[in-house]
Write an enzyme that holds these catalytic residues in place. Structure first.
Site, PDB file in Angstrom:
ATOM      1  N   ALA A  16       0.831  -1.209   0.000  1.00 25.58           N
ATOM      2  CA  ALA A  16       0.000   0.000   0.000  1.00 25.58           C
ATOM      3  C   ALA A  16       0.863   1.256   0.000  1.00 25.58           C
ATOM      4  CB  ALA A  16      -0.930  -0.004   1.208  1.00 25.58           C
ATOM      5  N   ILE A  42       9.261  -3.797  11.854  1.00 22.83           N
ATOM      6  CA  ILE A  42       7.855  -4.218  11.783  1.00 22.83           C
ATOM      7  C   ILE A  42       7.617  -4.789  10.395  1.00 22.83           C
ATOM      8  CG2 ILE A  42       5.440  -3.474  12.011  1.00 22.83           C
ATOM      9  CD1 ILE A  42       6.453  -1.167  13.766  1.00 22.83           C
ATOM     10  N   LYS A  78      -2.568 -14.776 -14.911  1.00 22.43           N
ATOM     11  CA  LYS A  78      -3.793 -15.260 -14.273  1.00 22.43           C
ATOM     12  C   LYS A  78      -4.977 -14.970 -15.199  1.00 22.43           C
ATOM     13  CE  LYS A  78      -6.767 -14.364 -10.305  1.00 22.43           C
ATOM     14  NZ  LYS A  78      -6.955 -13.658  -9.040  1.00 22.43           N
ATOM     15  N   LEU A 334      -4.453  -2.242   4.169  1.00 20.80           N
ATOM     16  CA  LEU A 334      -5.070  -3.017   5.249  1.00 20.80           C
ATOM     17  C   LEU A 334      -5.540  -2.131   6.399  1.00 20.80           C
ATOM     18  CD1 LEU A 334      -2.590  -6.034   5.296  1.00 20.80           C
ATOM     19  CD2 LEU A 334      -4.911  -6.003   4.377  1.00 20.80           C
ATOM     20  N   THR A 345      -8.946  -8.921  -4.287  1.00 22.55           N
ATOM     21  CA  THR A 345      -9.350  -7.529  -4.476  1.00 22.55           C
ATOM     22  C   THR A 345      -8.565  -6.501  -3.637  1.00 22.55           C
ATOM     23  OG1 THR A 345     -11.155  -8.136  -2.974  1.00 22.55           O
ATOM     24  CG2 THR A 345     -11.703  -7.869  -5.283  1.00 22.55           C
ATOM     25  N   ILE A 347      -5.304  -5.577  -3.283  1.00 22.04           N
ATOM     26  CA  ILE A 347      -4.317  -4.701  -3.927  1.00 22.04           C
ATOM     27  C   ILE A 347      -5.035  -3.777  -4.911  1.00 22.04           C
ATOM     28  CG2 ILE A 347      -2.299  -4.688  -5.470  1.00 22.04           C
ATOM     29  CD1 ILE A 347      -1.344  -7.163  -3.767  1.00 22.04           C
TER      30      ILE A 347
HETATM   31  C1  LIG Z   1      -4.135 -14.004   4.211  1.00 22.40           C
HETATM   32  C2  LIG Z   1      -4.072 -12.879   3.239  1.00 22.40           C
HETATM   33  C3  LIG Z   1      -3.988 -13.141   1.877  1.00 22.40           C
HETATM   34  C4  LIG Z   1      -3.985 -12.086   0.959  1.00 22.40           C
HETATM   35  N1  LIG Z   1      -3.965 -12.343  -0.377  1.00 22.40           N
HETATM   36  C5  LIG Z   1      -4.122 -11.322  -1.264  1.00 22.40           C
HETATM   37  C6  LIG Z   1      -4.202 -11.548  -2.659  1.00 22.40           C
HETATM   38  O1  LIG Z   1      -4.087 -12.674  -3.143  1.00 22.40           O
HETATM   39  N2  LIG Z   1      -4.402 -10.485  -3.473  1.00 22.40           N
HETATM   40  C7  LIG Z   1      -4.504  -9.211  -2.988  1.00 22.40           C
HETATM   41  O2  LIG Z   1      -4.741  -8.284  -3.767  1.00 22.40           O
HETATM   42  N3  LIG Z   1      -4.360  -8.968  -1.677  1.00 22.40           N
HETATM   43  C8  LIG Z   1      -4.181  -9.974  -0.810  1.00 22.40           C
HETATM   44  N4  LIG Z   1      -4.058  -9.718   0.525  1.00 22.40           N
HETATM   45  C9  LIG Z   1      -3.980  -8.338   0.984  1.00 22.40           C
HETATM   46  C10 LIG Z   1      -2.575  -7.755   0.739  1.00 22.40           C
HETATM   47  O3  LIG Z   1      -1.590  -8.573   1.318  1.00 22.40           O
HETATM   48  C11 LIG Z   1      -2.476  -6.368   1.312  1.00 22.40           C
HETATM   49  O4  LIG Z   1      -3.595  -5.620   0.914  1.00 22.40           O
HETATM   50  C12 LIG Z   1      -1.248  -5.651   0.826  1.00 22.40           C
HETATM   51  O5  LIG Z   1      -0.100  -6.414   0.997  1.00 22.40           O
HETATM   52  C13 LIG Z   1      -1.084  -4.312   1.496  1.00 22.40           C
HETATM   53  O6  LIG Z   1      -0.639  -4.413   2.783  1.00 22.40           O
HETATM   54  P1  LIG Z   1      -0.295  -3.050   3.518  1.00 22.40           P
HETATM   55  O7  LIG Z   1       0.759  -2.348   2.751  1.00 22.40           O
HETATM   56  O8  LIG Z   1      -1.554  -2.338   3.798  1.00 22.40           O
HETATM   57  O9  LIG Z   1       0.274  -3.523   4.936  1.00 22.40           O
HETATM   58  P2  LIG Z   1       1.680  -4.191   5.317  1.00 22.40           P
HETATM   59  O10 LIG Z   1       2.246  -5.001   4.218  1.00 22.40           O
HETATM   60  O11 LIG Z   1       1.461  -4.901   6.611  1.00 22.40           O
HETATM   61  O12 LIG Z   1       2.657  -2.960   5.558  1.00 22.40           O
HETATM   62  C14 LIG Z   1       2.597  -2.188   6.736  1.00 22.40           C
HETATM   63  C15 LIG Z   1       3.793  -1.242   6.796  1.00 22.40           C
HETATM   64  O13 LIG Z   1       3.620  -0.357   7.896  1.00 22.40           O
HETATM   65  C16 LIG Z   1       4.825  -0.220   8.589  1.00 22.40           C
HETATM   66  N5  LIG Z   1       4.542   0.142   9.992  1.00 22.40           N
HETATM   67  C17 LIG Z   1       3.558  -0.343  10.783  1.00 22.40           C
HETATM   68  N6  LIG Z   1       3.651   0.224  12.013  1.00 22.40           N
HETATM   69  C18 LIG Z   1       4.700   1.097  11.952  1.00 22.40           C
HETATM   70  C19 LIG Z   1       5.327   1.973  12.907  1.00 22.40           C
HETATM   71  N7  LIG Z   1       4.911   2.063  14.192  1.00 22.40           N
HETATM   72  N8  LIG Z   1       6.396   2.686  12.506  1.00 22.40           N
HETATM   73  C20 LIG Z   1       6.870   2.610  11.221  1.00 22.40           C
HETATM   74  N9  LIG Z   1       6.314   1.795  10.297  1.00 22.40           N
HETATM   75  C21 LIG Z   1       5.262   1.048  10.663  1.00 22.40           C
HETATM   76  C22 LIG Z   1       5.495  -1.603   8.449  1.00 22.40           C
HETATM   77  O14 LIG Z   1       6.905  -1.537   8.654  1.00 22.40           O
HETATM   78  C23 LIG Z   1       5.131  -1.919   6.989  1.00 22.40           C
HETATM   79  O15 LIG Z   1       6.105  -1.339   6.134  1.00 22.40           O
HETATM   80  C24 LIG Z   1      -4.032 -10.759   1.443  1.00 22.40           C
HETATM   81  C25 LIG Z   1      -4.045 -10.502   2.825  1.00 22.40           C
HETATM   82  C26 LIG Z   1      -4.087 -11.539   3.717  1.00 22.40           C
HETATM   83  C27 LIG Z   1      -4.146 -11.239   5.182  1.00 22.40           C
END
Ligand SMILES: Cc1cc2nc3c(=O)[nH]c(=O)nc-3n(C[C@H](O)[C@H](O)[C@H](O)COP(=O)(O)OP(=O)(O)OC[C@H]3O[C@@H](n4cnc5c(N)ncnc54)[C@H](O)[C@@H]3O)c2cc1C
Length: 499
Positions: A16, A42, A78, A334, A345, A347
């Protein structure tokens, strides 16, 4: 409120964070300065490997070369998702991307198919899906149009390593001017009167100030939830799964499938996502019906190849943040909510949220109307996808476990009940409010899981019986011939995507 927005701070460097940073840097250029903070301590969520077709235009908007992207992220093609055991335990169908058959003015192809079906003709609905036939034959080429016709060719998305994608985008974003700061945020400082966020304080005591903060901190939801308490709408009464167990495994054979497998089990379902170098696997389950140890065993017993790591548990809550744009924080990824990955969905939702933020970018200051519009659009988008995911559970015909019996009997959201009622009595489906999933996507899940409507559109009667037979024969032949001319998926990957 009326402060000009010059400094944007993105919290989090997962998919994200880097999607948002790269798009903002590419589109807004020097109009704003962008800083991204991420912590090496983290971890990112580490899953998320399947996408849907709009990922292509998104990458194009960033000017990304497709072959370079596929090589860097170990992508495969895909063409759809195969659902196994979702209707009856022995059923299998595919939500194939792209069109099916040939639509007529005012009347979708499937009404003609329903008419033929009523006369025990017409064959299988997916006989007329180029994507399905190519997927089952393990074939792929870039094909915009079926040669010599006006019919669309193959529609596709990618299976890819989301961690590598974030890394790939990070390099681009930094080259486009995004400043990256590594460090753990320990304190969030707010304005005492407005509650707006002013500064983040890192463990190192470094202070980062900003005008607008994008919360991409994943399930931590550091700003939107932990600091601003924006409220969470819980949907776990409709989507019972709250846990996942994930593990990569080696390829079991040489043929890399150009589709995702979604295999229903007693208390949830399993994904299999083939990448170039491994297969991503996971079991999504309800902890009310299956404990973690049993989930782990079930997953490990059903791997298509040798496990490459220990299974990892991920706990999640299903639902959405009520106001993802609250004060001067916009939650993306997330942190803004979660829907299980049944239709890949998440991403996509990140990409649309990043686009939406740019469209609403408050360069002259944050206005309530703008926030409300952003939040309303996000709500509708999430709810429509939610309904489509619930549909898979609600239509199950399995009586073999308490989990599936519960899903078949639960009350549904009104938006979904209304859609199903119209479909059942008239065969009609409408895409509302720019919702993501097309009528053809809905048709496939509905027909695939055994809900056939009582009627079809009268315009399907414009053809005579002979014309109808000819239509099906010619489409069938065309589909088969087109598939014959495609390269194998493995050949395509070898030539185009290995780098
Ligand atoms: C089981 C599962 C399967 C999935 N499969 C799919 C799929 O097939 N297709 C799809 O589109 N999506 C899928 N997703 C969703 C997808 O993984 C996420 O939407 C995507 O990876 C985005 O994650 P994010 O960047 O929001 O969070 P994260 O990847 O968790 O990143 C969070 C970031 O915040 C930082 N952070 C947090 N707290 C702090 C702090 N205090 N100080 C500094 N930095 C901090 C961390 O270091 C990290 O860099 C799936 C999710 C799950 C749970």
């Amino acid at each position: 409120m009326n402060k000009r927005i010059g400094n944007v701070v993105i919290v989090g460097g997962g998919t994200a964070g880097w999607i948002t940073a790269s798009l903002m840097a590419k589109v807004l250029g020097k109009a704003v300065s962008i800083t991204l903070v991420e912590s090496d301590d983290i971890a990112t969520i580490g899953v998320g490997e399947a996408s849907i077709p709009p990922m292509q235009p998104f990458n194009q908007a960033l000017g990304i070369n497709e072959a370079e992207f596929m090589a860097h992220t170990k992508s495969t093609i895909k063409l759809g998702i195969q659902f196994e055991g979702w209707g009856k335990a022995t059923d299998s169908y595919m939500h194939a991307f792209g069109g099916i058959g040939k639509n007529f003015p005012f009347c979708d192809f499937y009404h003609f198919w329903l008419r033929a079906r009523a006369a025990n003709k017409g064959g299988d609905f997916w006989d007329y899906s180029l994507n399905f036939q190519a997927a089952k034959a393990g074939k792929f080429n870039h094909l915009n149009q079926i040669p010599g016709t006006a019919l669309p060719g193959l529609s596709y998305a990618y299976h890819f390593d989301a961690g590598l994608y974030a890394r790939f985008l990070r390099e681009k974003a930094q080259a486009w001017g995004v400043k990256r700061i590594e460090g753990k945020i320990e304190e969030v400082r707010q304005c005492k009167t407005s509650g707006f966020i002013r500064e983040l304080v890192l463990q190192s005591k470094e202070v980062i100030s900003g005008d607008l903060f994008v919360d991409c901190s994943g399930l931590h939801a550091l700003l939107i939830d932990k600091t601003l308490n924006a409220g969470f709408e819980d949907w776990s009464h409709w989507l019972l799964c709250d846990s996942a167990m994930a593990v990569p495994c080696a390829h079991g054979n040489e043929k890399v499938l150009p589709y995702t497998r979604s295999i229903a089990h007693d208390s949830g379902w399993q994904w299999q996502i083939p990448l170039q170098h491994r297969i991503g696997n996971g079991l999504v389950y309800s902890s009310r019906y299956l404990d973690d140890e049993a989930a782990k065993s079930l997953l490990m017993e059903n791997l298509p190849g040798k496990a490459l790591a220990e299974p990892r548990k991920i706990k999640f809550r299903t639902g959405r943040i009520r106001a993802p744009w609250t004060k001067n924080v916009v939650a993306i990824g997330l942190s803004s909510g979660f829907l299980e990955p049944l239709e890949s969905t998440s991403i996509h939702l990140i990409q649309t949220a990043a686009v939406r933020l740019i469209k609403h970018f408050p360069h002259q200051g944050i206005a309530n109307e703008q926030q409300d519009a952003f939040n309303q659009q996000s709500k509708i988008e999430f709810e429509r996808i939610r309904d489509f995911i619930i549909l898979h559970y609600a239509l199950n015909e399995r009586t073999d476990s308490a989990f599936w019996r519960h899903c078949a009997q639960m009350n549904l959201p009104k938006t979904l009940t209304d859609k199903l009622a119209l479909y059942k009595s008239t065969g009609k489906l409408f895409r509302e409010d720019e919702e993501l999933f097309t009528e053809i996507a809905w048709q496939q899940v509905l027909i695939g899981q055994g809900l056939v409507p009582d009627d079809f559109h009268p315009l399907a009667n414009v053809l005579t019986d002979t014309q109808l037979d000819d239509l099906f024969d010619s489409l069938n032949t065309l589909t088969q011939q087109t598939v014959k001319g495609l390269a194998s998926h493995n050949e395509f990957l070898e030539k185009f995507a290995r780098g």
